[in-house]
Scaffold this motif. Structure first.
Motif, mmCIF file in Angstrom:
data_model
loop_
_atom_site.group_PDB
_atom_site.id
_atom_site.type_symbol
_atom_site.label_atom_id
_atom_site.label_comp_id
_atom_site.label_asym_id
_atom_site.label_seq_id
_atom_site.Cartn_x
_atom_site.Cartn_y
_atom_site.Cartn_z
ATOM 1 N N VAL A 46 99.846 33.599 5.180
ATOM 2 C CA VAL A 46 100.793 33.840 4.838
ATOM 3 C C VAL A 46 102.453 33.840 6.364
ATOM 4 C CG1 VAL A 46 101.765 35.865 3.825
ATOM 5 C CG2 VAL A 46 99.490 35.404 3.032
ATOM 6 N N VAL A 47 103.143 33.398 6.066
ATOM 7 C CA VAL A 47 103.919 33.401 7.286
ATOM 8 C C VAL A 47 104.804 34.240 7.008
ATOM 9 C CG1 VAL A 47 105.225 32.378 9.286
ATOM 10 C CG2 VAL A 47 102.824 31.161 8.163
ATOM 11 N N ASN A 48 105.370 34.911 8.448
ATOM 12 C CA ASN A 48 107.061 35.471 8.027
ATOM 13 C C ASN A 48 107.286 35.613 10.024
ATOM 14 O OD1 ASN A 48 105.680 38.374 8.762
ATOM 15 N ND2 ASN A 48 106.470 39.085 7.407
ATOM 16 N N SER A 49 108.340 36.324 10.387
ATOM 17 C CA SER A 49 109.205 36.554 11.255
ATOM 18 C C SER A 49 107.846 37.023 12.422
ATOM 19 C CB SER A 49 110.445 36.628 11.218
ATOM 20 O OG SER A 49 110.433 37.491 10.920
ATOM 21 N N SER A 50 107.039 37.312 12.205
ATOM 22 C CA SER A 50 106.538 38.490 12.780
ATOM 23 C C SER A 50 104.615 38.348 12.459
ATOM 24 C CB SER A 50 106.614 39.844 12.652
ATOM 25 O OG SER A 50 106.552 40.071 10.905
ATOM 26 N N TYR A 51 104.170 37.388 12.068
ATOM 27 C CA TYR A 51 102.739 38.073 11.571
ATOM 28 C C TYR A 51 102.892 36.333 11.000
ATOM 29 C CZ TYR A 51 103.422 38.971 6.903
ATOM 30 O OH TYR A 51 104.172 39.127 5.885
ATOM 31 N N ARG A 52 101.827 35.704 11.365
ATOM 32 C CA ARG A 52 100.335 35.151 10.740
ATOM 33 C C ARG A 52 99.801 34.839 9.607
ATOM 34 N NH1 ARG A 52 102.579 29.946 10.957
ATOM 35 N NH2 ARG A 52 100.277 28.862 10.569
ATOM 36 N N GLN A 53 99.069 36.103 8.495
ATOM 37 C CA GLN A 53 97.940 36.345 8.062
ATOM 38 C C GLN A 53 97.188 35.636 7.458
ATOM 39 O OE1 GLN A 53 97.644 40.240 6.450
ATOM 40 N NE2 GLN A 53 96.553 39.369 4.600
ATOM 41 N N ALA A 54 95.813 35.206 7.936
ATOM 42 C CA ALA A 54 95.122 33.841 6.885
ATOM 43 C C ALA A 54 93.372 35.002 6.780
ATOM 44 C CB ALA A 54 94.435 33.251 8.385
ATOM 45 N N VAL A 55 92.993 34.588 6.015
ATOM 46 C CA VAL A 55 91.320 35.190 5.511
ATOM 47 C C VAL A 55 90.854 34.309 6.206
ATOM 48 C CG1 VAL A 55 89.879 36.120 4.060
ATOM 49 C CG2 VAL A 55 92.168 36.486 4.045
ATOM 50 N N THR A 56 88.876 34.618 6.893
ATOM 51 C CA THR A 56 87.844 33.453 7.016
ATOM 52 C C THR A 56 87.486 33.707 6.322
ATOM 53 O OG1 THR A 56 89.006 32.368 8.988
ATOM 54 C CG2 THR A 56 87.177 32.280 8.470
ATOM 55 N N GLN A 57 86.356 32.970 5.396
ATOM 56 C CA GLN A 57 84.844 33.322 5.432
ATOM 57 C C GLN A 57 83.893 32.541 6.056
ATOM 58 O OE1 GLN A 57 84.388 32.243 1.034
ATOM 59 N NE2 GLN A 57 85.139 34.822 1.049
ATOM 60 N N ALA A 58 82.548 33.193 7.004
ATOM 61 C CA ALA A 58 81.975 33.011 7.645
ATOM 62 C C ALA A 58 80.182 33.678 7.109
ATOM 63 C CB ALA A 58 81.899 33.036 9.288
ATOM 64 N N VAL A 59 79.246 32.688 7.714
ATOM 65 C CA VAL A 59 77.662 33.047 6.626
ATOM 66 C C VAL A 59 77.109 33.161 8.075
ATOM 67 C CG1 VAL A 59 77.861 30.735 6.275
ATOM 68 C CG2 VAL A 59 75.756 32.013 5.378
ATOM 69 N N ILE A 60 75.934 33.860 8.230
ATOM 70 C CA ILE A 60 74.551 33.680 9.391
ATOM 71 C C ILE A 60 73.481 33.684 7.928
ATOM 72 C CG2 ILE A 60 74.894 36.540 9.637
ATOM 73 C CD1 ILE A 60 74.343 35.154 11.990
ATOM 74 N N LYS A 61 72.557 33.322 8.689
ATOM 75 C CA LYS A 61 71.489 32.888 8.114
ATOM 76 C C LYS A 61 70.193 34.246 8.667
ATOM 77 C CE LYS A 61 67.324 31.752 5.312
ATOM 78 N NZ LYS A 61 68.162 31.999 3.680
ATOM 79 N N VAL A 62 69.786 35.410 8.401
ATOM 80 C CA VAL A 62 69.570 35.776 9.692
ATOM 81 C C VAL A 62 68.384 35.452 10.555
ATOM 82 C CG1 VAL A 62 69.156 38.563 9.820
ATOM 83 C CG2 VAL A 62 71.335 38.120 8.227
ATOM 84 N N THR A 63 67.795 36.022 11.863
ATOM 85 C CA THR A 63 66.923 35.872 11.528
ATOM 86 C C THR A 63 65.779 37.802 12.702
ATOM 87 O OG1 THR A 63 67.257 35.344 14.061
ATOM 88 C CG2 THR A 63 66.825 33.549 12.592
ATOM 89 N N GLN A 64 65.372 37.686 12.609
ATOM 90 C CA GLN A 64 64.404 38.963 13.329
ATOM 91 C C GLN A 64 65.439 39.089 14.235
ATOM 92 O OE1 GLN A 64 62.628 41.064 11.277
ATOM 93 N NE2 GLN A 64 63.066 43.305 12.324
ATOM 94 N N SER A 65 65.476 38.981 14.962
ATOM 95 C CA SER A 65 66.674 39.020 16.022
ATOM 96 C C SER A 65 67.728 39.141 16.134
ATOM 97 C CB SER A 65 66.462 37.612 17.597
ATOM 98 O OG SER A 65 66.895 36.845 16.649
ATOM 99 N N ASP A 66 69.009 39.389 14.700
ATOM 100 C CA ASP A 66 70.461 39.273 14.241
ATOM 101 C C ASP A 66 70.616 40.825 14.177
ATOM 102 O OD1 ASP A 66 71.012 36.621 14.612
ATOM 103 O OD2 ASP A 66 69.949 36.073 12.643
ATOM 104 N N ILE A 67 69.131 41.246 13.319
ATOM 105 C CA ILE A 67 68.983 42.970 13.032
ATOM 106 C C ILE A 67 69.227 43.755 14.153
ATOM 107 C CG2 ILE A 67 67.981 44.064 11.734
ATOM 108 C CD1 ILE A 67 66.745 41.530 10.324
ATOM 109 N N GLY A 68 70.380 44.328 14.078
ATOM 110 C CA GLY A 68 70.670 45.730 14.840
ATOM 111 C C GLY A 68 71.437 45.299 16.140
#
Length: 684
Positions: free
Chosen positions: A242-264
């Motif tokens: 979404v664009v106007n003179s002062s910003y360009r706003q967007a939304v991104t979705q991403a995914v991770i398959k959690v491993t033990q090392s990812d937690i915390g």
């Protein structure tokens, strides 16, 4: 498993442990590649009586199905098995007694197809086999294919019942198994986190408990500058900004398959400059494997309530994570966000500057149509929405507890069988018949991918201002294009020809996300890294011709000496022979010599003197990765170009050749991003 027509089904209901094969198994391909792994012979078409000596992977790439064998911890050279016009949704792989591959797969909502060697026809065969979902294939005695009872077996699900077909009757008979099955295993949301609307360059999460090893986590990020994902996260999709003179706003979705090392651990999402930013985290869990699939995106400017992407009934049983971002917020007090049924709002409903709403829903057999998200605001707000499906592999509901939840019949890699059968001493398999190549009577055409272009050796147009220009070409695959156009995709292009090194903005203002690429860090894994920079589609200023589907209409887009035209066509494209001609100042579009459209144009003045050769299938002469990706996936061939009375022909039908000759010779075509798998045989 019982021999068909025998009542003696195994009484086993508990899962049996399988013995490790001791064979190195390479990692799977990227998560969004449709693929299947199976144990098989050491060499294709030569089993030596064993189908447990090497891992094989079958996978889909631009409609072509390839197969590769393992070489230690890597996959070896690919071999083409077949081409499929329809998108393949699920695929599975096994082999017959002689080590010939059987590929069993689903297209559309419930059409199951089989590719195999038919010993009666003495050739490979591709046929529609049944209606159903969750296809699976396996061989019941991989350690000794010479046993009289050995069979390749196919399993699939229809109306919550598992069905089976076996090789001994050439898969012609459908048998009902005693195991019922749900359409999808359940998915539970076990954790959710939503950061406040803030201004900065980064937001973080540490994936705390109760998130656990094996969970699937979806991040939804509202951002106003180029976004970079943390290590290990995979890009799913991004909305148009979404664009106007002062910003360009967007939304991104991403995914991770959690491993033990990812937690915390700290997972930080960053944007290039200090801007507004919101982060939502949703963790999902299932007894089954969860596969995320990005569905689509919408841009509303302005519109309230905000529309969410429609979800078709083919996603029955999946869990949808939908999001909508809003540009404006109440400047005083708190802002409330609500969502329509069947969605459940997962983010906080009322808070200060509530610019991002995230919701979940379970899909029924009716799909989800017309859902919306509403937020309080002081203005009619602009924004964007998107949706991702979490799909759990099918699981059992009856007493057959030894049915693996990923499968409708047996484990994908054949390490153990989940349905057993008794030996039939009366059956003697027919003698093996070596494969005979089928006789071909037709031609090959090249099916384009999103970045396919055909580059010329020399320029064609001397004067775009004065030369009469006629381009005639065949289209194959347009009918399929019309049947699969999705309004959430935005514009869909069919570029024809361009020439000239100077560029100008495309006649229709189209934004796209530039520089989204694969980053392969090691042989063990690969993942998407999102490095997004918004860009507008450009066209060659001297000459650029294309068709573009946008806003539910077909446009003919023409740039000639900087003059831009984008008239709406009174027709849809179809397979056949088309001509676009410019004679004097008259533009004409013909289909099989029938005039369908004409208009007068101003051809401008010649000024682009750069001698760059032109390209078919392109809007401009820029790098391939800078181009519009939502392009025609059919074939453009049989091209005839007439410039000021000089005619050149390009059949584009020389199979497996990077170079395509011109007639008369002297200005050949090079296929950029050429792949042998993109050649498709069509009957003569």
């Amino acid at each position: 498993m019982a021999i068909p027509n025998s009542p003696n089904w195994s009484a086993l209901i508990d899962a049996l442990n399988y013995q490790p094969t001791g064979i190195a198994k390479p990692p799977n391909l990227a998560f969004d590649v449709v693929q299947a792994v199976s144990l098989g012979p050491m060499q294709l078409n030569n089993s030596g009586g064993k189908l447990n000596e090497r891992y094989w992977i079958a996978y889909v790439d631009n409609g072509a199905v390839y197969i590769k064998g393992s070489q230690g911890e890597r996959w070896g050279a690919e071999a083409l098995l077949l081409n499929e016009l329809e998108p393949i949704k699920q695929i599975t792989l096994t082999f017959d007694q002689l080590g010939r591959p059987l590929v069993f797969y689903r297209v559309g909502a419930d059409t199951l197809k089989l590719y195999w060697y038919n010993p009666v026809l003495e050739q490979t065969e591709l046929k529609v086999l049944a209606q159903g979902i969750s296809p699976n294939a396996g061989f019941d005695a991989p350690q000794d294919t010479g046993q009289s009872y050995s069979d390749a077996m196919l399993f699939y699900v229809r109306d919550d019942i598992i069905y089976m077909r076996v090789q001994r009757d050439r898969f012609e008979t459908e048998y009902v198994t005693p195991t019922g099955q749900e359409a999808n295993s359940s998915i539970d949301i076990v954790y959710k986190e939503h950061t406040p609307d803030s201004i900065g360059t980064s937001l973080s999460t540490n994936l705390p408990e109760p998130i656990s090893d094996g969970d699937t986590v979806i991040a939804t990020i509202m951002h106003r500058d180029t976004l970079t994902l943390p290590q290990g996260w995979e890009f799913l999709g991004v909305t148009d900004p979404v664009v106007n003179s002062s910003y360009r706003q967007a939304v991104t979705q991403a995914v991770i398959k959690v491993t033990q090392s990812d937690i915390g651990s700290t997972h930080t999402f960053t944007q290039a400059t200090s801007q507004r930013m919101v982060l939502s985290i949703i963790a999902a869990r299932s007894d089954s494997e969860i596969t995320p699939e990005f569905i689509g995106k919408l841009l509303y400017s302005p519109q309230t309530p905000a529309p969410l992407p429609n979800i078709s009934a083919s996603y029955n049983g999946a869990t949808i994570i939908a999001a909508a971002s809003f540009v404006y917020a109440l400047t005083n007090g708190k802002q409330t966000v609500t969502v329509s049924s069947p969605y459940l709002l997962e983010t906080q409903s009322t808070r200060v500057f509530n610019r991002l709403g995230v919701a979940s829903a379970k899909v029924t057999d009716a799909g989800i149509q017309g859902a919306t998200m509403i937020h309080e605001n002081e203005n009619i707000s602009d924004g964007a929405s998107m949706a991702t499906a979490l799909i759990a592999s099918s699981g059992p509901v009856s007493t057959a507890k030894n049915l693996n939840i990923m499968s409708s019949g047996m484990r994908v890699d054949n390490r153990y069988q989940v349905v057993y059968r008794y030996e039939d001493d009366t059956y003697t398999p027919p003698p093996p018949v070596p494969p005979v190549p089928p006789a071909l009577n037709g031609d090959y055409i090249y099916m384009q991918a999103s970045t396919t272009q055909f580059g010329l050796e020399k320029p064609l147009i001397t004067s775009a201002q004065h030369d009469d220009i006629s381009i005639t070409f065949n289209i194959y695959g347009a009918n399929k294009l019309l049947s699969t156009l999705n309004p959430t995709w935005g514009a869909y292009g069919i570029p024809i020809f361009c020439e000239g090194g100077t560029t100008t903005l495309y006649p229709i203002p189209l934004w796209y996300n530039k520089s989204i690429f694969f980053d392969i860090l090691s042989p063990q894994y690969s993942y998407f890294r999102n490095s997004v920079r918004d860009a507008q589609l450009k066209a060659s200023r001297k000459f650029s011709l294309a068709f573009m589907y946008s806003d539910n209409a077909l446009y003919l887009t023409l740039v000639i000496n900087g003059k831009k035209y984008a008239p709406i066509m009174p027709f849809n494209l179809s397979d056949g022979r088309w001509t676009v001609a410019i004679t004097g100042n008259t533009l004409t579009v013909l289909n099989d010599a029938t005039t369908l459209f004409t208009m007068e144009i101003d051809r401008g003045q010649d000024g682009d003197s750069e001698p760059e050769p032109g390209r078919f299938g392109a809007y401009s002469l820029g790098p391939l990765h800078d181009m519009w990706r939502q392009n025609f996936r059919g074939a453009l061939y049989g091209i005839t170009v007439n410039i000021a009375g000089a005619e050149t022909n390009y059949p584009l039908m020389t199979q497996n050749s990077l170079t395509q000759e011109s007639y008369p010779p002297g200005n050949n075509i090079t296929i950029y991003n050429h792949k042998p798998a993109n050649w498709k045989y069509i009957a003569g």
